[in-house]
Design an enzyme around this catalytic site. Structure first.
Site, PDB file in Angstrom:
ATOM      1  N   ASP A  53     -20.479  31.381 -36.720  1.00 44.29           N
ATOM      2  CA  ASP A  53     -21.731  31.760 -37.398  1.00 44.29           C
ATOM      3  C   ASP A  53     -21.855  33.277 -37.379  1.00 44.29           C
ATOM      4  O   ASP A  53     -21.054  33.960 -36.758  1.00 44.29           O
ATOM      5  CB  ASP A  53     -22.920  31.144 -36.639  1.00 44.29           C
ATOM      6  CG  ASP A  53     -22.921  31.559 -35.174  1.00 44.29           C
ATOM      7  OD1 ASP A  53     -22.348  30.817 -34.344  1.00 44.29           O
ATOM      8  OD2 ASP A  53     -23.430  32.641 -34.848  1.00 44.29           O
ATOM      9  N   ASP A  58     -24.650  34.812 -36.196  1.00 49.10           N
ATOM     10  CA  ASP A  58     -25.822  35.058 -35.358  1.00 49.10           C
ATOM     11  C   ASP A  58     -27.051  35.210 -36.267  1.00 49.10           C
ATOM     12  O   ASP A  58     -27.284  34.309 -37.073  1.00 49.10           O
ATOM     13  CB  ASP A  58     -25.570  36.269 -34.437  1.00 49.10           C
ATOM     14  CG  ASP A  58     -26.503  36.252 -33.239  1.00 49.10           C
ATOM     15  OD1 ASP A  58     -26.748  35.165 -32.704  1.00 49.10           O
ATOM     16  OD2 ASP A  58     -27.005  37.322 -32.851  1.00 49.10           O
TER      17      ASP A  58
HETATM   18  N1  ADE Z   1     -21.978  30.738 -29.600  1.00 50.18           N
HETATM   19  C1  ADE Z   1     -21.678  30.535 -30.907  1.00 50.18           C
HETATM   20  N2  ADE Z   1     -22.483  31.268 -31.708  1.00 50.18           N
HETATM   21  C2  ADE Z   1     -23.313  31.964 -30.892  1.00 50.18           C
HETATM   22  C3  ADE Z   1     -24.365  32.895 -31.109  1.00 50.18           C
HETATM   23  N3  ADE Z   1     -24.713  33.265 -32.332  1.00 50.18           N
HETATM   24  N4  ADE Z   1     -24.995  33.407 -30.020  1.00 50.18           N
HETATM   25  C4  ADE Z   1     -24.622  33.039 -28.764  1.00 50.18           C
HETATM   26  N5  ADE Z   1     -23.652  32.158 -28.509  1.00 50.18           N
HETATM   27  C5  ADE Z   1     -22.990  31.628 -29.551  1.00 50.18           C
END
Ligand code: ADE
Length: 251
Positions: A209, A211
């Site tokens: 992703d 974030d």
């Molecule tokens: N693990 C996978 N994506 C994450 C994110 N955006 N923030 C923290 N841990 C994660």
């Protein structure tokens, strides 16, 4: 003898890659590790697999007993540790499904036990941490990923947050300014402890992703992480099979 410990993150703790698989019930002075250790062979190399969040994903990032996990792998004879982790990308060029062979961490955790040396009564211990990820293991991971045709970034700095919540937009932007490339909730304390235990450690992070810093995207959700994970789980397996075989030839 080479014995490769693998710490599998969310969705990456499959033991079906092992031949002649057996269970080791481990216990340590720090309590039980997150899961039993499954031991077996990948192409004739001894491998030990531990599920970081438990086999039922029952441990939150704060609850993961990293000291017990690293101690149990050492007790079981791990000569090297490879770790996998899902991560959020803090850079445009690190897209979903890409792999990052981590070379630095920023520790933003707050409530973790991150040393085996709680007291200096037996002597002073300040572990060097300038380069927490083993260079030879990183090279093998990178070479293996490239040969498999995976999208891989040869280095990257992870910021490990306490969780279990995700970051705010302000935090996400701050981590980018600090120089972090990816974000997760697991690597920093685990890497510290592996270094204290004197076991060469490397971690491969798979981006699931962006974030929440990207203005043209909805903020990350757990469902998104799982779905990207599941789509790419086979790539992780292939990467480990190849890397373990290469470690044997490197020794
Ligand atoms: N693990 C996978 N994506 C994450 C994110 N955006 N923030 C923290 N841990 C994660």
């Amino acid at each position: 003898m080479i014995r490769v410990g693998i710490i599998g993150g969310s969705g990456l703790d499959d033991t079906d890659i092992l031949e002649k698989c057996k269970k080791i019930e481990a216990d340590t002075p720090y309590g039980p590790p997150s899961s039993d250790i499954m031991t077996g062979l990948i192409n004739d190399t001894q491998v030990l697999i531990l599920a970081r969040h438990g086999r039922k994903h029952q441990y939150s990032p704060t609850q993961v007993n990293n000291r017990a996990n690293i101690y149990a792998l050492k007790q079981a004879g791990a000569t090297h540790i490879l770790a996998t982790t899902a991560c959020g990308s803090l850079r445009q060029e690190i897209d979903r499904g890409h792999f990052v062979i981590l070379d630095q961490f920023i520790d933003f955790t707050r409530f973790r036990k991150n040393t085996f040396t709680d007291s200096f009564e037996q002597g002073v211990v300040h572990t060097a941490m300038a380069h927490p990820f083993d260079e030879s293991l990183r090279n093998v991971l990178y070479r293996s990923a490239t040969e498999l045709g995976l999208k891989v970034h040869g280095k990257g700095c992870v910021v490990t947050i306490e969780g279990p919540r995700f970051s705010t937009v302000a935090e996400s932007n701050m981590f980018r300014l600090w120089g972090a490339d990816v974000i997760n909730m697991s690597t920093a304390p685990e890497a510290m402890l592996a270094n204290e235990a004197g076991i060469p450690y490397a971690a491969v992070a798979m981006a699931t992703d962006y974030d929440c810093w990207k203005q043209d995207e909805a903020p990350v959700t757990w469902d998104e992480i799982l779905s990207v994970f599941n789509k790419n789980a086979d790539n992780v397996k292939q990467l480990f099979i190849k890397t373990v075989s290469e470690i044997t030839t490197m020794a």
